[in-house]
Scaffold this active site. Structure first.
Site, mmCIF file in Angstrom:
data_model
loop_
_atom_site.group_PDB
_atom_site.id
_atom_site.type_symbol
_atom_site.label_atom_id
_atom_site.label_comp_id
_atom_site.label_asym_id
_atom_site.label_seq_id
_atom_site.Cartn_x
_atom_site.Cartn_y
_atom_site.Cartn_z
ATOM 1 N N GLU A 73 1.032 -1.193 0.122
ATOM 2 C CA GLU A 73 0.002 0.006 -0.136
ATOM 3 C C GLU A 73 1.004 1.406 0.071
ATOM 4 O O GLU A 73 1.259 1.697 -0.976
ATOM 5 C CB GLU A 73 -0.903 -0.046 1.296
ATOM 6 C CG GLU A 73 -2.184 -1.047 1.022
ATOM 7 C CD GLU A 73 -3.272 -0.884 1.950
ATOM 8 O OE1 GLU A 73 -3.882 0.287 1.932
ATOM 9 O OE2 GLU A 73 -3.887 -1.746 2.771
ATOM 10 N N GLU A 77 -1.401 -0.911 13.410
ATOM 11 C CA GLU A 77 -2.493 -0.709 12.750
ATOM 12 C C GLU A 77 -3.673 -1.242 13.607
ATOM 13 O O GLU A 77 -4.668 -0.622 13.643
ATOM 14 C CB GLU A 77 -2.569 -1.455 11.469
ATOM 15 C CG GLU A 77 -3.734 -1.287 10.469
ATOM 16 C CD GLU A 77 -3.578 -2.053 9.091
ATOM 17 O OE1 GLU A 77 -2.783 -2.955 8.912
ATOM 18 O OE2 GLU A 77 -4.188 -1.440 8.279
HETATM 19 C C1 BGC Z 1 -4.900 1.205 5.098
HETATM 20 C C2 BGC Z 1 -5.579 2.199 6.102
HETATM 21 C C3 BGC Z 1 -6.621 2.886 5.525
HETATM 22 C C4 BGC Z 1 -7.723 1.856 5.303
HETATM 23 C C5 BGC Z 1 -9.146 2.418 4.644
HETATM 24 C C6 BGC Z 1 -6.010 0.449 4.948
HETATM 25 O O1 BGC Z 1 -5.646 -0.626 4.085
HETATM 26 O O2 BGC Z 1 -3.723 0.553 5.587
HETATM 27 O O3 BGC Z 1 -4.892 2.823 7.004
HETATM 28 O O4 BGC Z 1 -7.010 3.971 6.040
HETATM 29 O O5 BGC Z 1 -7.220 0.746 4.575
HETATM 30 O O6 BGC Z 1 -9.775 1.323 4.405
#
Ligand code: BGC
Length: 876
Positions: free
Chosen positions: A463, A743
């Site tokens: 990402e 996270e």
């Molecule tokens: C990200 C996040 C993001 C989220 C929103 C994730 O895959 O790592 O931090 O805000 O998706 O759906």
């Protein structure tokens, strides 16, 4: 008394600012706390690159302004160099000494470009692409090089060398912008590298964000084009005049020593293919190809607003152990960076491989959370000793596995280079609880790891996108700890241009293809609200109303758009919402499945953003808009309360009887009735106690829950959450070995296993936004007015703490609050910068307003304890 002005800065920049975009850059400086600035004088010398004086003068003003003071001279033309100094006159009439000079040089204008974008011929989509080298020879007349500036940008990533030496330590240039709109030009001072006579420029290019594989589900290649190319203009002033060397069709190109270079995959370097001396004059490039000239609209060229990405420190391993066919290296700290290997002479063709991971599982690297970002660097030996660092990749890791070397590496041979946007640090926090200090360090490391040219979600997996919701939650914290103004202003420009292009504020910025799930038209509360709340957070920290002016139509556009979606009822109750993303009850496979109604979250954000636009309009003097959006915010508040009945404090639907629902209602000021507000504060505190002081909030509730508690007189519960070791909680992550913010509350499970969810990062800053509360409420330092012209000194001691210190380099100079607590008394020592005042609100002491200087307040412990039930301020 020292009345010298210091820390003179140009816009939001540090050091010598080359290639600035502003023709009228604003100036800021500070004076020592004892000085009362009655007047200032600014002196400037503006020269052209050949030293011709274009403008010289000074202007004095009877004024105490010193932050973002308008440019006092004629607009700066392209290439102009401005040297500026300032001095101030104290109230007693004495002028202080002149400050050290601040220096800036203006960028080239669109019409000044003679260079063309050059690179290898356009390649087939997704083809086998070895990163190319480009070069040219050139001659410099005369006997003395007086100044040389390299103006550089690329489609792809670029590294430049002049006569065999790198032009900068900056990396990942030119960074990531929507290249079709905005392409940043970096300017390097290469005076020391260029010499009279024969010279050469060499460039190494890689795919980077421009055409490298990036994004979800294996990623998309060629996002911005199928070519790579560089645009270079070197301007050299000698005693014989000015020489311009511009990239054009005469340059030569050949595949370089890299087999591949990719942000996700890593880099593979084959030392056997390094063409010795390729960026030095006289290198034989007859076998190289002529470059192709690619199309580039010079109107897209722009100056960066923020600093570049650089290595800011090096980590040495804290532990090295044998692991399978190689060595497992622990750097002791999760971070973003890349390795630098010092290798002995290994037999030619030997491959040294470095793999990276944030965590271990069963004693070895756990790479599953990287998904499709393998993060592997390889170097192939040419039989000689070698020092090597990849140039065009970056990884998120704490551990590395290194194979292909004959013996355990010495610490200095396998260094990790920490990389991030090189912002200046401006905030510090420290207290008597070592674990809270570790938590604060974890916040800072997650900030650094994710401020890599743009604000990203994570530095490790496939990402690393500019997720708007993450920075929306974290911007106030970030703006306290580092000077993030320039970098986030730049990113907000991108947000605006993507919003204009797509007709929506996308969930990540820049927008790229979103795999099976993400679409540019998904309007998501808490994410799209970055358009309103990030500019406001920057303004709070800096007082720079220019940011609000620039972002105003974007912010208004977002709120108008949401107003349309919510309709006359003012409740935003339709469509996909991420809601309280990743609350701890969300199962590994569905991060959206939170206890709080997602449309409650959406409607709360609608009210907050409408109020934010009203605040922006007030600052900008747009009274009509200020009234209109204030009225809209009031209507949404009323509709919110009517629909979700949060004021029923326990009697309403369970999806509105949650910590996040109350945190939003209180912190966003959605419940204005005093009684109702007290009731829901009590209910929130009850839920926190009933949960055994475990966190029950996700991305929406977490930044606000401690605020909501302390604002309604429940400081004990706020501290209870902050200092809890019961999972889920901040400190339970520390017990499980966290060195960054995770996270998920349970990215690492209690068993020591990595969370099985396919979205499991150990380096996401959003849940670290609690540090904002630590700075402002625990430490007790906050702006009472945007930009700290007035400060608030309002510490709220609690929990097990016996002392806390918070410091911040405000635009007016250093501010500090330090308190200690014992059985007898609370002692608060604080420093107020020159030119500011502080609203002092210390529990047990009479409220006061004080001026610059050092102060100390001592309060009887009993008086403090009695007063602590009183409430603390809400977030700004
Ligand atoms: C990200 C996040 C993001 C989220 C929103 C994730 O895959 O790592 O931090 O805000 O998706 O759906």
């Amino acid at each position: 008394m020292d009345t010298t002005a210091s820390d003179l800065r140009i816009e939001h920049r540090d050091g010598v600012a080359l290639g600035i975009g502003e023709e009228r850059p604003r100036l800021s400086w500070t004076v020592a706390p004892g000085t009362v600035q009655a007047a200032y004088e600014i002196a400037w010398l503006v020269t052209s690159p050949d030293g011709t004086v274009l403008d010289q003068g000074s202007v004095a003003a009877e004024d105490d302004a010193r932050v973002l003071v308008p440019w006092p001279a004629a607009p700066l033309p392209a290439r102009a160099r401005a040297e500026v100094r300032v001095r101030v006159r104290d109230a007693d009439g004495a002028w202080g000494a002149w400050s050290p000079e601040a220096v800036a040089e203006r960028a080239l204008g669109a019409a000044d470009w003679r260079a063309r974008l050059v690179g290898p011929a356009t390649e087939a989509e997704g083809g086998d692409r070895r990163p190319p080298l480009l070069r040219t020879d050139f001659t410099v007349p005369g006997t003395e090089v007086r100044a040389a500036r390299l103006h550089l940008t690329a489609h792809g990533l670029v590294r430049a060398e002049v006569n065999g030496r790198r032009t900068t330590e900056d990396t990942l240039l030119p960074g990531w912008t929507p290249y079709q709109d905005r392409l940043r030009v970096h300017v390097h001072d290469v005076t020391a590298l260029v010499r009279p006579g024969a010279n050469a420029i060499g460039l190494a290019l890689a795919d980077g964000w421009f055409r490298g594989r990036f994004g979800f589900e294996g990623g998309t290649s060629d996002i911005y084009g199928t070519h790579v190319g560089a645009l270079v203009q070197l301007e050299v002033v000698t005693d014989a005049g000015t020489t311009v060397v511009a990239s054009d069709g005469s340059w030569r190109t050949a595949p370089g020593p890299l087999d591949h270079a990719s942000l996700y995959d890593g880099e593979r370097y084959d030392a056997r293919r390094e063409p010795a001396g390729w960026s030095e004059p006289g290198f034989d490039d007859a076998s190289w190809d002529a470059v192709t000239v690619h199309e580039l609209d010079t109107a897209t060229l722009c100056a960066p607003d923020g600093p570049p990405v650089r290595c800011t420190e090096e980590l040495h391993p804290v532990n090295v152990t044998a692991d399978g066919d190689g060595w497992l290296v622990d750097y002791g700290q999760n971070h973003a960076g890349r390795p630098r290997l010092t290798l002995p002479a290994l037999p030619a063709g030997t491959v040294v491989t470095v793999r990276h991971a944030e965590v271990l599982q069963d004693g070895t690297l756990c790479t599953r959370p990287l998904r499709e970002a393998p993060s592997v660097d390889e170097v192939v030996s040419a039989g000689e000793p070698l020092v090597w660092e990849p140039d065009f990749t970056i990884h998120g890791y704490r551990y590395a596995h290194i194979s292909g070397i004959p013996a355990a590496p010495t610490p200095g041979a396998v260094v990790s280079r920490v990389l991030h946007t090189d912002m200046r640090r401006i905030g510090w926090f420290e207290c008597s609880d070592p674990e809270l200090n570790r938590l604060h360090e974890n916040v800072r490391w997650s900030l650094k790891s994710n401020f890599v040219d743009i604000p990203t979600d994570c530095p490790q997996r496939d990402e690393r996108l500019g997720w708007t919701g993450d920075i929306q939650a974290f911007a106030p914290t970030a703006a306290f700890l580092y000077d993030v103004q320039g970098m986030l202003v730049d990113w907000l420009r991108t947000l605006t241009s993507e919003q204009e292009r797509l007709g929506h504020v996308p969930v990540y910025v820049p927008w790229i293809p979103g795999g099976a799930f993400w679409r540019p038209w998904q309007d998501i509360a808490g994410w799209g609200d970055a358009a309103t709340l990030v500019p406001l957070a920057l303004h709070q920290a800096s007082g720079d109303a220019g940011i609000l002016a620039r972002q105003y139509s974007s912010a208004k556009g977002w709120v108008d758009h949401v107003e349309g979606l919510a309709g006359e009822g003012r409740v935003w109750d339709e469509g996909l919402q991420l809601g309280d993303w990743l609350d701890p009850t969300a199962p590994p496979e569905n991060p959206m499945e939170a206890v709080t109604d997602p449309h409650l979250v959406a409607t709360a954000y609608f009210a907050r953003s409408a109020a934010a636009v009203s605040e922006m309009a007030t600052v900008l003097g747009r009274a009509e808009d200020a009234a209109r959006y204030a009225a809209l915010a009031a209507e949404v508040r009323t509709a919110f309360v009517a629909r979700y009945r949060v004021d029923a404090a326990g009697e309403q639907d369970p999806s509105a009887d949650t910590q996040t629902a109350y945190a939003l209602a209180i912190a966003f000021d959605l419940v204005t009735d005093e009684d109702a507000r007290r009731r829901i504060g009590d209910r929130l505190a009850q839920l926190v106690r009933e949960s055994g002081y475990t966190v029950a909030t996700g991305f929406a509730g977490t930044p606000l829950v401690t605020w909501a508690l302390s604002a309604t007189g429940h400081l004990d519960e706020a501290y209870g959450l902050l200092q809890s070791h019961e999972a889920p909680s901040w400190l339970s992550t520390i017990d499980r070995g966290a060195t960054t913010i995770w996270e998920r509350w349970d990215s690492m499970l209690a068993s020591g296993d990595v969370n099985p969810g396919d979205m499991t990062s150990f380096n996401h800053y959003a849940l670290g936004s609690v540090a904002d509360w630590m700075h402002r409420v625990v430490g007790g330092l906050a702006p009472a007015e945007p930009g700290y012209r007035r400060l608030r000194v309002a510490p709220r001691p609690g929990g097990t703490l016996t002392r806390a210190t918070v410091r911040h380099l405000t635009p007016y100079g250093p501010a500090k609050v330090a308190w200690t607590l014992d059985d007898a008394a609370l002692t608060v020592a604080f420093e107020v910068p020159a030119g500011t005042s502080a609203d002092v609100d210390i529990p047990g002491a009479a409220p006061a307003v004080v001026g610059p200087g050092r102060h100390e307040v001592v309060v009887d412990r009993d008086d403090m304890d009695r007063a602590l039930a009183a409430t603390a301020p809400l977030p700004a």
